[in-house]
Design a protein around this motif. Structure first.
Motif, PDB file in Angstrom:
ATOM      1  N   LEU A   1      37.432  37.324  26.561  1.00  0.00           N
ATOM      2  CA  LEU A   1      36.313  37.800  27.358  1.00  0.00           C
ATOM      3  C   LEU A   1      35.121  36.886  27.109  1.00  0.00           C
ATOM      4  O   LEU A   1      35.193  35.947  26.304  1.00  0.00           O
ATOM      5  CB  LEU A   1      35.950  39.233  26.951  1.00  0.00           C
ATOM      6  N   GLU A   2      34.025  37.163  27.817  1.00  0.00           N
ATOM      7  CA  GLU A   2      32.822  36.355  27.594  1.00  0.00           C
ATOM      8  C   GLU A   2      32.384  36.446  26.132  1.00  0.00           C
ATOM      9  O   GLU A   2      31.991  35.458  25.517  1.00  0.00           O
ATOM     10  CB  GLU A   2      31.702  36.831  28.516  1.00  0.00           C
ATOM     11  N   TYR A   3      32.469  37.669  25.587  1.00  0.00           N
ATOM     12  CA  TYR A   3      32.183  37.866  24.175  1.00  0.00           C
ATOM     13  C   TYR A   3      33.338  38.662  23.579  1.00  0.00           C
ATOM     14  O   TYR A   3      33.464  39.858  23.828  1.00  0.00           O
ATOM     15  CB  TYR A   3      30.862  38.624  23.974  1.00  0.00           C
ATOM     16  N   GLY A   4      34.195  37.992  22.797  1.00  0.00           N
ATOM     17  CA  GLY A   4      35.306  38.679  22.161  1.00  0.00           C
ATOM     18  C   GLY A   4      36.605  38.568  22.953  1.00  0.00           C
ATOM     19  O   GLY A   4      36.783  37.665  23.775  1.00  0.00           O
TER      20      GLY A   4
ATOM     21  N   LEU B   1      40.573  41.857  42.264  1.00  0.00           N
ATOM     22  CA  LEU B   1      39.700  40.685  42.244  1.00  0.00           C
ATOM     23  C   LEU B   1      40.110  39.754  41.118  1.00  0.00           C
ATOM     24  O   LEU B   1      40.498  40.202  40.037  1.00  0.00           O
ATOM     25  CB  LEU B   1      38.245  41.148  42.069  1.00  0.00           C
ATOM     26  N   ILE B   2      40.004  38.451  41.363  1.00  0.00           N
ATOM     27  CA  ILE B   2      40.169  37.469  40.297  1.00  0.00           C
ATOM     28  C   ILE B   2      38.844  36.756  40.087  1.00  0.00           C
ATOM     29  O   ILE B   2      38.235  36.245  41.032  1.00  0.00           O
ATOM     30  CB  ILE B   2      41.304  36.463  40.589  1.00  0.00           C
ATOM     31  N   ALA B   3      38.387  36.789  38.837  1.00  0.00           N
ATOM     32  CA  ALA B   3      37.157  36.094  38.465  1.00  0.00           C
ATOM     33  C   ALA B   3      37.525  34.916  37.554  1.00  0.00           C
ATOM     34  O   ALA B   3      37.905  33.859  38.027  1.00  0.00           O
ATOM     35  CB  ALA B   3      36.195  37.065  37.780  1.00  0.00           C
ATOM     36  N   THR B   4      37.504  35.126  36.245  1.00  0.00           N
ATOM     37  CA  THR B   4      37.877  34.045  35.321  1.00  0.00           C
ATOM     38  C   THR B   4      39.386  33.919  35.163  1.00  0.00           C
ATOM     39  O   THR B   4      39.876  32.934  34.620  1.00  0.00           O
ATOM     40  CB  THR B   4      37.255  34.267  33.943  1.00  0.00           C
TER      41      THR B   4
ATOM     42  N   THR C   1      42.679  38.278  32.735  1.00  0.00           N
ATOM     43  CA  THR C   1      43.611  39.404  32.777  1.00  0.00           C
ATOM     44  C   THR C   1      44.892  39.029  33.492  1.00  0.00           C
ATOM     45  O   THR C   1      45.998  39.353  33.033  1.00  0.00           O
ATOM     46  CB  THR C   1      42.966  40.611  33.479  1.00  0.00           C
ATOM     47  N   LEU C   2      44.762  38.347  34.623  1.00  0.00           N
ATOM     48  CA  LEU C   2      45.953  37.951  35.373  1.00  0.00           C
ATOM     49  C   LEU C   2      46.827  37.006  34.568  1.00  0.00           C
ATOM     50  O   LEU C   2      48.056  37.127  34.553  1.00  0.00           O
ATOM     51  CB  LEU C   2      45.556  37.293  36.693  1.00  0.00           C
ATOM     52  N   SER C   3      46.218  36.044  33.876  1.00  0.00           N
ATOM     53  CA  SER C   3      47.018  35.088  33.104  1.00  0.00           C
ATOM     54  C   SER C   3      47.712  35.789  31.936  1.00  0.00           C
ATOM     55  O   SER C   3      48.842  35.440  31.576  1.00  0.00           O
ATOM     56  CB  SER C   3      46.151  33.923  32.608  1.00  0.00           C
TER      57      SER C   3
ATOM     58  N   ILE D   1      40.064  39.883  46.563  1.00  0.00           N
ATOM     59  CA  ILE D   1      38.883  39.018  46.478  1.00  0.00           C
ATOM     60  C   ILE D   1      39.080  37.968  45.393  1.00  0.00           C
ATOM     61  O   ILE D   1      39.636  38.237  44.332  1.00  0.00           O
ATOM     62  CB  ILE D   1      37.630  39.847  46.129  1.00  0.00           C
ATOM     63  N   GLU D   2      38.582  36.762  45.659  1.00  0.00           N
ATOM     64  CA  GLU D   2      38.511  35.703  44.645  1.00  0.00           C
ATOM     65  C   GLU D   2      37.071  35.228  44.521  1.00  0.00           C
ATOM     66  O   GLU D   2      36.367  35.072  45.517  1.00  0.00           O
ATOM     67  CB  GLU D   2      39.396  34.521  45.033  1.00  0.00           C
ATOM     68  N   LEU D   3      36.628  35.014  43.273  1.00  0.00           N
ATOM     69  CA  LEU D   3      35.355  34.360  42.995  1.00  0.00           C
ATOM     70  C   LEU D   3      35.674  32.927  42.565  1.00  0.00           C
ATOM     71  O   LEU D   3      35.831  32.649  41.373  1.00  0.00           O
ATOM     72  CB  LEU D   3      34.590  35.111  41.894  1.00  0.00           C
ATOM     73  N   PRO D   4      35.817  32.011  43.519  1.00  0.00           N
ATOM     74  CA  PRO D   4      36.387  30.693  43.205  1.00  0.00           C
ATOM     75  C   PRO D   4      35.571  29.857  42.235  1.00  0.00           C
ATOM     76  O   PRO D   4      36.139  29.039  41.505  1.00  0.00           O
ATOM     77  CB  PRO D   4      36.499  30.022  44.577  1.00  0.00           C
TER      78      PRO D   4
END
Length: 206
Positions: free
Chosen positions: A104-107, A130-133, A136-138, A158-161
């Motif tokens: 995560l961003e932290y931890g 949604l996929i962000a970073t 979770t999916l990986s 949704i994707e945040l490319p």
């Protein structure tokens, strides 16, 4: 299916997703799919587009990621004749689990799946809203690969490319309906041509 019909459905889906500024922190444009769920036509369009893509692809498992993957995954699984498998946060599943940690961003956090829910050689579609970073999916991909399942594709509304989550999936294909920006309310609507077909190497038809 006419290209115009596909494009109209994607436009309707996109317009039904609410953008909320400065949530969960300043500078972030949050994409709220609860408003899509309030629109029966847009929700049906979403499920239909996924079903049209994955029907007749010999997918035996739809794996949904907690929590919004539980909204989209089961109707897709039902429509294509696959079983639904829940991939959950730690300590949510009652039986023996296989787990995978992700950053995560932290931890860090973990995602878990019941042991025996997916068998070696089964063809799996992973679903989330949604996929962000892509963390979770990986992690879900790694769990499924550990049990020797074949991950056919990951699918999100949704994707945040700009967060480059697609890159973390490696060679696993990613299918999305709408691409959105992180810091403003602009979106890119994907045409039928942009969506494309499943590549031959993951097409399970004989």
């Amino acid at each position: 299916m006419a290209s115009e019909d596909v494009d109209d459905r994607i436009a309707r889906i996109s317009s039904s997703i609410r953008a909320i500024p400065d949530f969960p922190k300043p500078g972030i444009m949050f994409r709220d799919i609860t408003t899509l769920l309030l629109d029966p036509k847009a929700f049906k369009d979403t499920i239909d587009l996924f079903v049209e893509r994955y029907n007749d692809k010999n997918i035996s498992v739809v794996a949904g990621i907690e929590a919004r993957g539980f909204i989209f995954g089961p109707p897709i699984a039902f429509a294509i004749g696959a079983k639904f498998v829940a991939m959950r946060k730690p300590k949510k599943l009652p039986g023996e689990v296989i787990s995978e940690e992700y950053a995560l961003e932290y931890g860090t956090d973990r995602i878990e799946m019941h042991v025996g829910a997916v068998q070696a050689g089964e063809r799996v579609l992973i679903v989330d809203d949604l996929i962000a970073t892509g963390g979770t999916l990986s992690a879900a991909v790694r769990i499924l690969e550990r049990v020797e399942a074949e991950v056919v594709e990951c699918a999100c509304v949704i994707e945040l490319p700009e967060l480059k989550g697609r890159d973390r999936l490696g060679e696993i294909p990613l299918f999305v309906l709408v691409k959105a920006e992180v810091t403003d309310d602009s979106v890119e609507l994907l045409t039928k041509e942009a969506i494309g077909e499943l590549p031959e190497e993951v097409d399970g038809s004989v």
